[in-house]
Design an enzyme around this catalytic site. Sequence first.
Site, short mmCIF file in Angstrom:
data_model
loop_
_atom_site.label_atom_id
_atom_site.label_comp_id
_atom_site.label_asym_id
_atom_site.label_seq_id
_atom_site.Cartn_x
_atom_site.Cartn_y
_atom_site.Cartn_z
N CYS A 136 85.07 23.73 -6.05
CA CYS A 136 86.05 23.03 -5.23
C CYS A 136 86.58 21.80 -5.98
O CYS A 136 87.37 21.93 -6.89
CB CYS A 136 85.47 22.66 -3.86
SG CYS A 136 86.73 22.12 -2.68
N GLU A 153 77.92 27.54 -2.54
CA GLU A 153 76.69 26.89 -2.04
C GLU A 153 76.51 27.11 -0.54
O GLU A 153 75.40 27.03 -0.03
CB GLU A 153 76.68 25.40 -2.38
CG GLU A 153 77.57 24.51 -1.53
CD GLU A 153 79.03 24.49 -1.94
OE1 GLU A 153 79.78 23.64 -1.42
OE2 GLU A 153 79.43 25.33 -2.78
N HIS A 208 83.36 27.81 -1.97
CA HIS A 208 82.07 27.12 -1.91
C HIS A 208 80.90 28.11 -1.90
O HIS A 208 80.35 28.43 -0.83
CB HIS A 208 82.01 26.24 -0.66
CG HIS A 208 82.84 25.00 -0.75
ND1 HIS A 208 82.35 23.80 -1.22
CD2 HIS A 208 84.15 24.79 -0.45
CE1 HIS A 208 83.31 22.90 -1.18
NE2 HIS A 208 84.41 23.48 -0.73
#
Length: 237
Positions: free
Chosen positions: A109, A214, A212
């Site tokens: 990002c 994560e 993202h």
Amino acid sequence: MKKNPWIGLVPLIDPEKESLWMLPGYMEGVLAAGGVPVMLPLTQERAVISELADRLDGLIFTGGHDVSPSVYGEGPLPQCGRFLPERDEMEKLLLDAALERNLPVLGICRGLQFMNAALGGTLYQDLPTQHPSEVEHEMKPPFDRAAHEVTVLADTPLAQILGNGVLGVNSRHHQAVKELAPCLKPMAISPDGLIEAAYLPGKSFVLGVQWHPEHFFKKDDGCLALFQALVAAAARQ
């Protein structure tokens, strides 16, 4: 090959609490891929940055605050969010050190946005204002689901990791790549034409994605594969 490569994570910053912190997903993603996550200090000391780059096997440029428009030669628009020059300065030193050492780097990002800006590209400071679209770039939680699709470009590192074709990604950003840095090449495009992933040719592993992993790696094999690809590249250092 190194059994458990050490992956440095650029810290997230909370100025009000005067704290550095980290989303668990970044660390858990690295651990799931077989690496050892290490949160870095916030520093602009060149000697410290150099020693970190010498000791680490790979880096993740994490998400967070907006990139300062000064990095790409602009003044802030009213819609630009908060930016932290001290982080921008640290990341510029860290990126230079990583490129000098051919250290594997994954930008996530803001990480992609910063790399693009630092290497000579520009950013949309605010997508709703400068690039209005029906694509859901700033989704509401939960974040472990796809918000929109991207097209992975053939013959790119991302295609080698995830395969060609259409991919569903999550999305939490109001800034994005506007003009791609001359040294970077695109790897994925959103339906409204935004560059969603890019890489630096000539380096072993320097790439960034706008989504993202994560948040999504526990449910999405492609997001886990990004962490695995970084750790595998770091193991070859």
